[in-house]
Design an enzyme around this catalytic site. Structure first.
Site, short mmCIF file in Angstrom:
data_model
loop_
_atom_site.label_atom_id
_atom_site.label_comp_id
_atom_site.label_asym_id
_atom_site.label_seq_id
_atom_site.Cartn_x
_atom_site.Cartn_y
_atom_site.Cartn_z
CD GLU A 64 -1.46 -0.52 3.54
OE1 GLU A 64 -2.07 -1.26 3.39
OE2 GLU A 64 -0.91 0.21 4.30
CB CYS B 118 6.31 -3.87 15.75
SG CYS B 118 8.29 -3.23 15.35
CB CYS C 266 3.41 -2.56 13.41
SG CYS C 266 3.33 -2.63 11.73
N GLY D 285 6.91 -2.28 5.68
CA GLY D 285 8.04 -3.23 5.50
C GLY D 285 8.97 -2.35 6.31
CB SER E 116 9.84 5.48 9.10
OG SER E 116 10.51 5.44 10.26
CG ASN F 21 -3.62 5.11 13.18
OD1 ASN F 21 -4.38 5.63 13.16
ND2 ASN F 21 -2.57 5.32 12.14
CB CYS G 270 1.61 1.63 9.43
SG CYS G 270 2.63 0.41 9.08
N1 SAH Z 1 9.58 -0.22 9.33
C1 SAH Z 1 10.41 1.21 9.17
C2 SAH Z 1 8.71 1.90 8.59
C3 SAH Z 1 8.00 1.23 8.51
S1 SAH Z 1 6.60 1.37 9.62
C4 SAH Z 1 9.84 1.42 10.88
O1 SAH Z 1 8.90 0.99 11.63
O2 SAH Z 1 10.05 3.28 11.01
C5 SAH Z 1 5.88 3.96 9.62
C6 SAH Z 1 5.92 4.04 11.91
O3 SAH Z 1 4.21 3.78 11.70
C7 SAH Z 1 6.73 3.50 12.46
O4 SAH Z 1 6.64 4.66 13.16
C8 SAH Z 1 5.64 2.30 12.60
O5 SAH Z 1 6.40 2.34 14.13
C9 SAH Z 1 4.61 3.03 13.26
N2 SAH Z 1 2.98 2.46 12.80
C10 SAH Z 1 3.29 1.06 13.37
N3 SAH Z 1 1.97 0.33 13.34
C11 SAH Z 1 1.37 1.47 13.90
C12 SAH Z 1 0.32 1.83 14.85
N4 SAH Z 1 -0.92 0.90 15.16
N5 SAH Z 1 0.19 3.26 14.62
C13 SAH Z 1 1.14 4.19 14.83
N6 SAH Z 1 1.69 4.55 14.13
C14 SAH Z 1 2.53 2.87 13.94
FE1 SF4 Z 2 7.91 -2.99 12.97
FE2 SF4 Z 2 8.13 -1.30 11.07
FE3 SF4 Z 2 8.17 -3.81 10.11
FE4 SF4 Z 2 5.81 -2.69 11.35
S1 SF4 Z 2 6.45 -2.46 9.79
S2 SF4 Z 2 6.12 -4.57 11.99
S3 SF4 Z 2 6.63 -1.19 12.82
S4 SF4 Z 2 9.68 -2.81 11.51
#
Ligand code: SAH
Ligand code: SF4
Length: 353
Positions: free
Chosen positions: A88, A112, A115, A160, A192, A290, A333
Site C-alpha cells: 500500500e 512489532c 503494527c 516493510g 523510517s 492507530n 500502517c
Molecule cells: N518499518 C519501518 C517503517 C514502516 S512503519 C519502521 O518501523 O519505522 C512506519 C511507522 O508507522 C513506524 O514509525 C511505525 O512504528 C508506525 N506504526 C506502525 N503501526 C502503527 C500503529 N498502529 N499506530 C501508529 N503508528 C504505527
Molecule cells: Fe515494525 Fe515497521 Fe515492520 Fe511494522 S513495518 S512490523 S512498525 S518494522
C-alpha cells in the site's frame, strides 16, 4: 519476467547497445520507465525494439488496483505486483508539497506488536523497480510528468522495514534522484526504520543524506523489547549510537517517532524519553497509536495526547505531533492491505500470507 523499472539508465544503455540500437533509444526507454505507460503507449520506440525488450522485461512493475479517497485530501492505494502481491501507499497533499508514503517490502518480519504490517510476517522484498513504479503510478495519476512532478516528497513508511531490504532501497533512492529520471531531491525523502543499527551506519556512509526517522516507541530496553522484538538484537544504546553517527556524517537531524498509547505514556515513560534524548540534536514526532484490532492496543484521547506533548516540551525536547491524515480510509500502517488480504481469502482467491 524481469522488470524494465529495475534497470538503471546505464543498464538500459548496455542492453540497447547489445541489441544493436542507437544510444538515444535508451533515453526513450528510460522515459517509459518513470511513467506509468506500457510499451504499447510509446509513440517513439520502433516496433522491433519493443518486441525484443518486452519479451524479456515488463514495463509496469506495479499497478494501482484500489484507491480510497479521504475527506481531507489524502488517498490510499493498493498496488498489485506482477505476481499478485499487494502493498500500500498513501498520498498526502501538504502545504510544502505532495507527499507519497510507499512500501518497501511485502509484509515485514520485524513483528512489532502494534503494527498490522508485520502480522503475517515477510512475504518478499520489493525490488527497486517496484518501489519506483509506486511513485511513477501515483505521479501519473495526479497528472505529473518527469519534468513537472505531482509528487515532490517521499516517505518510506508504508509496509516493510526499508533497512531489511537495504540494497534494493539504496538502488531505488539513487534512481529517484537521477537527473535523467524523476530527479527528486533526496532532501525531500524520509526513511523510517525500526532501528537496524548496522545498516543505519551503512546508510550514513552512502552520502544520500535522506532524513532518517527512527521508530523508538519506548525509551528503555525492557519496554522496547516487549513491543519491538528487533530491540533484542539492536538495543537502544546501539540504535542511538548509529543515529548519532548518521547525524555526524550527514548533518541531518534525526527524527524519533513515538507512537503513543496507553502502554507508553506514563510519567516514567516521559522521564526516560527525556533522559535518552536530552543533549542530542533530536526531534520527536508523536503519532497517536492507530488502533489495530488484531493487537487490541489503543491510542490516547486528544486531551491526553496534548498533555503528553506539553510534558515532553517542559522537559526541553523538540516535539511535534504528526497530523493524522486519512483516518477515515484506514490510514494506519498496513491496515488496508490486511483488509484486502482477508477479503481475498474470504472470496477464495488466495491464502492470507
Ligand atoms: N518499518 C519501518 C517503517 C514502516 S512503519 C519502521 O518501523 O519505522 C512506519 C511507522 O508507522 C513506524 O514509525 C511505525 O512504528 C508506525 N506504526 C506502525 N503501526 C502503527 C500503529 N498502529 N499506530 C501508529 N503508528 C504505527
Ligand atoms: Fe515494525 Fe515497521 Fe515492520 Fe511494522 S513495518 S512490523 S512498525 S518494522
Amino acid at each position: 519476467m524481469k522488470l524494465l523499472q529495475d534497470l538503471s539508465l546505464a543498464e538500459i544503455k548496455k542492453l540497447v547497445a547489445e541489441k544493436g540500437y542507437p544510444a538515444y533509444r535508451a533515453e526513450q526507454l528510460n522515459a517509459l520507465k518513470i511513467s506509468n505507460r506500457d510499451y504499447s503507449d510509446s509513440t517513439n520506440l520502433p516496433k522491433a525494439l519493443i518486441e525484443e525488450i518486452s519479451s524479456e522485461y515488463s514495463a509496469r512493475a506495479v499497478k494501482i488496483v484500489e484507491v480510497r479517497r479521504s475527506k481531507d485530501g489524502a488517498e490510499k492505494y493498493l498496488f498489485e505486483t506482477s505476481d499478485s502481491r499487494v502493498v500500500e501507499g498513501v498520498f498526502m497533499p501538504y502545504d510544502y508539497g505532495n507527499t507519497l508514503c510507499i512500501s518497501t517490502q511485502v509484509g515485514c518480519r520485524m513483528g512489532c506488536v502494534f503494527c498490522a504490517s508485520g502480522l503475517n510476517g515477510l512475504e518478499r522484498n520489493l525490488s527497486s523497480g517496484e518501489m519506483l513504479s509506486e511513485v511513477a503510478e501515483v505521479n501519473a495519476m495526479h497528472g505529473g510528468t518527469q519534468k513537472k512532478r505531482a509528487v515532490s516528497n517521499i516517505v518510506l513508511m508504508g509496509t516493510g522495514e526499508p533497512l531489511d531490504n537495504y540494497d534494493n532501497v539504496v538502488k531505488f533512492l539513487k534512481e529517484l534522484n537521477d537527473p535523467k529520471g524523476l530527479n527528486i531531491s533526496l532532501r525531500n525523502v524520509s526513511l523510517s526504520t525500526s532501528g537496524l543499527a548496522a545498516n543505519m551506519r551503512r546508510l550514513a556512509d552512502e552520502g544520500l543524506n535522506v532524513v532518517l526517522a527512527v521508530s523508538l516507541h519506548a525509551a528503555t530496553d525492557e519496554k522496547r523489547s516487549r513491543i519491538m522484538p528487533v530491540n533484542r538484537s539492536n538495543p537502544i544504546s546501539e540504535v542511538m549510537a548509529a543515529a548519532d553517527y548518521y547525524f555526524e556524517k550527514t548533518g541531518r537531524r534525526v527524527i524519533y517517532e513515538y507512537a503513543v498509547g496507553k502502554h507508553n505514556s506514563g510519567r516514567d515513560d516521559l522521564d526516560e524519553l527525556a533522559a535518552l534524548l536530552r543533549g542530542r540534536n533530536a526531534h520527536i514526532n508523536l503519532i497517536n497509536l492507530n488502533y489495530v484490532k488484531e493487537r487490541d492496543m489503543r491510542g490516547l484521547s486528544r486531551k491526553e495526547l496534548e498533555i503528553f506533548m506539553d510534558e515532553l516540551k517542559k522537559r526541553g525536547l523538540s516535539v511535534t505531533m504528526r497530523r493524522s491524515m486519512g483516518a477515515d480510509i484506514d490510514g494506519a500502517c498496513g491496515q488496508l492491505r490486511i483488509k484486502h488480504l482477508a477479503r481475498r481469502m474470504a472470496e477464495g482467491k488466495g491464502e492470507v500470507k
